[in-house]
Design a protein around this motif. Structure first.
Motif, PDB file in Angstrom:
ATOM      1  N   ASN A  44      -2.904   3.806  -7.609  1.00 11.01           N
ATOM      2  CA  ASN A  44      -3.926   4.094  -6.601  1.00 11.01           C
ATOM      3  C   ASN A  44      -5.243   4.527  -7.230  1.00 11.01           C
ATOM      4  OD1 ASN A  44      -3.153   6.585  -7.526  1.00 11.01           O
ATOM      5  ND2 ASN A  44      -2.514   7.399  -5.535  1.00 11.01           N
ATOM      6  N   THR A  71      -0.289  -4.951   0.633  1.00 11.49           N
ATOM      7  CA  THR A  71       1.105  -4.838   0.184  1.00 11.49           C
ATOM      8  C   THR A  71       1.415  -3.557  -0.577  1.00 11.49           C
ATOM      9  OG1 THR A  71       0.554  -6.132  -1.787  1.00 11.49           O
ATOM     10  CG2 THR A  71       1.445  -7.332   0.100  1.00 11.49           C
ATOM     11  N   THR A  72       0.418  -2.952  -1.195  1.00  8.72           N
ATOM     12  CA  THR A  72       0.659  -1.729  -1.976  1.00  8.72           C
ATOM     13  C   THR A  72       0.108  -0.475  -1.313  1.00  8.72           C
ATOM     14  OG1 THR A  72      -1.390  -1.783  -3.276  1.00  8.72           O
ATOM     15  CG2 THR A  72       0.444  -3.121  -4.069  1.00  8.72           C
ATOM     16  N   GLY A  73      -0.911  -0.639  -0.487  1.00  6.98           N
ATOM     17  CA  GLY A  73      -1.578   0.512   0.099  1.00  6.98           C
ATOM     18  C   GLY A  73      -2.665   1.083  -0.791  1.00  6.98           C
ATOM     19  N   THR A 138       3.125  -7.112   4.688  1.00  7.50           N
ATOM     20  CA  THR A 138       3.255  -5.716   5.075  1.00  7.50           C
ATOM     21  C   THR A 138       3.372  -4.865   3.815  1.00  7.50           C
ATOM     22  OG1 THR A 138       5.666  -5.905   5.233  1.00  7.50           O
ATOM     23  CG2 THR A 138       4.394  -6.251   7.265  1.00  7.50           C
ATOM     24  N   ARG A 139       3.198  -3.581   3.974  1.00 10.04           N
ATOM     25  CA  ARG A 139       3.263  -2.686   2.825  1.00 10.04           C
ATOM     26  C   ARG A 139       4.695  -2.576   2.313  1.00 10.04           C
ATOM     27  NH1 ARG A 139       0.823   3.483   2.467  1.00 10.04           N
ATOM     28  NH2 ARG A 139       1.464   3.898   0.310  1.00 10.04           N
ATOM     29  N   ALA A 140       4.866  -2.784   0.997  1.00 12.32           N
ATOM     30  CA  ALA A 140       6.188  -2.700   0.376  1.00 12.32           C
ATOM     31  C   ALA A 140       6.396  -1.295  -0.184  1.00 12.32           C
ATOM     32  CB  ALA A 140       6.309  -3.739  -0.732  1.00 12.32           C
ATOM     33  N   LYS A 141       7.609  -0.805  -0.055  1.00 18.82           N
ATOM     34  CA  LYS A 141       7.936   0.537  -0.532  1.00 18.82           C
ATOM     35  C   LYS A 141       8.959   0.448  -1.658  1.00 18.82           C
ATOM     36  CE  LYS A 141       7.064   2.712   3.964  1.00 18.82           C
ATOM     37  NZ  LYS A 141       7.639   3.551   5.051  1.00 18.82           N
ATOM     38  N   GLY A 142       8.893   1.426  -2.561  1.00 17.12           N
ATOM     39  CA  GLY A 142       9.842   1.490  -3.666  1.00 17.12           C
ATOM     40  C   GLY A 142       9.652   0.420  -4.723  1.00 17.12           C
TER      41      GLY A 142
END
Length: 222
Positions: A44, A71-73, A138-142
């Motif tokens: 970030n 995808t990452t935010g 969409t935003r991917a998590k992990g």
């Protein structure tokens, strides 16, 4: 016995190539790639630097930043070349219109190109080095957003590169057209004339017209 030894030696020679292929997995394969140790981590705090006179480089950077944010935010803010984590798009003289150089180091990704076409293809290669989730909507998590370190020099082997969509017989979503960009394709051969008459197609005529119209619009925008 001699043949067996030769066979085993050939297999051992292929092993590093397979390992390299699985680590980088770039399609189509670049003209030259030099592996390196380590990985660049997208964070970030990563900044995006554009060093180019051509304003189209800014558009390439903007499209990439938008996809990263989705995808990452992470928001890739403008920065300077001395930032600790940076992605640099640099206009460099002497390369072909669609050629690029991509250098991935632990603290910097450098894309060098003479034109925005080359910069765009360099960014597409960078996306392939990142986890596949970078292509999501969409935003991917992990996800660990890392790209393996390397140096790549690439340019198209053929001037004409494309794909054919035969929507006259096979119905495909409009997103299929945009997928060609990831494989560095330049052209789309769009066939929307059904080989058989509409009466023989196992679908309503309204569906056929709607499908071809939808893909036609997508192809024109691509």
């Amino acid at each position: 016995m001699k043949k067996l030894i030769i066979f085993l030696l050939a297999l051992s020679a292929l092993a590093p190539a397979k390992a390299e292929s699985s680590r980088y997995g770039i399609i189509p394969a670049p003209k030259a790639i030099v592996p390196a140790e380590g990985a660049f981590t997208l964070k970030n705090t990563t900044v995006l630097v554009v060093e180019a006179r051509d304003t189209l480089f800014l558009e390439v950077a903007g499209d990439f930043a938008a996809q990263v944010a989705l995808t990452t935010g992470y928001k890739l803010l403008p920065g300077t070349a001395d930032s600790r984590s940076r992605i640099v798009l640099r206009q460099t003289a002497g390369l072909g219109d669609e050629a690029y150089r991509l250098t991935v180091a632990p603290d910097e990704v450098l894309v060098e190109a003479s034109s925005a076409h080359g910069a765009f293809y360099g960014i597409q290669t960078l996306c392939q080095l990142l986890p596949a989730a970078i292509y999501g909507d969409t935003r991917a998590k992990g996800v660990r957003w890392q790209a393996p370190c390397c140096r790549i020099e690439d340019e198209p082997h053929f001037p004409y590169r494309g794909m054919m969509l035969d929507v006259g017989r096979y119905f495909m979503p409009k997103e299929t057209v945009s997928l060609r960009r990831r494989r560095k394709s330049r052209s789309v051969l769009y066939r929307r004339t059904c080989r058989f008459s509409i009466a023989r197609c196992k679908c309503p005529a309204s569906m056929l017209v709607a499908s071809t119209s939808l893909l036609s619009g997508a192809a024109n925008r691509a």
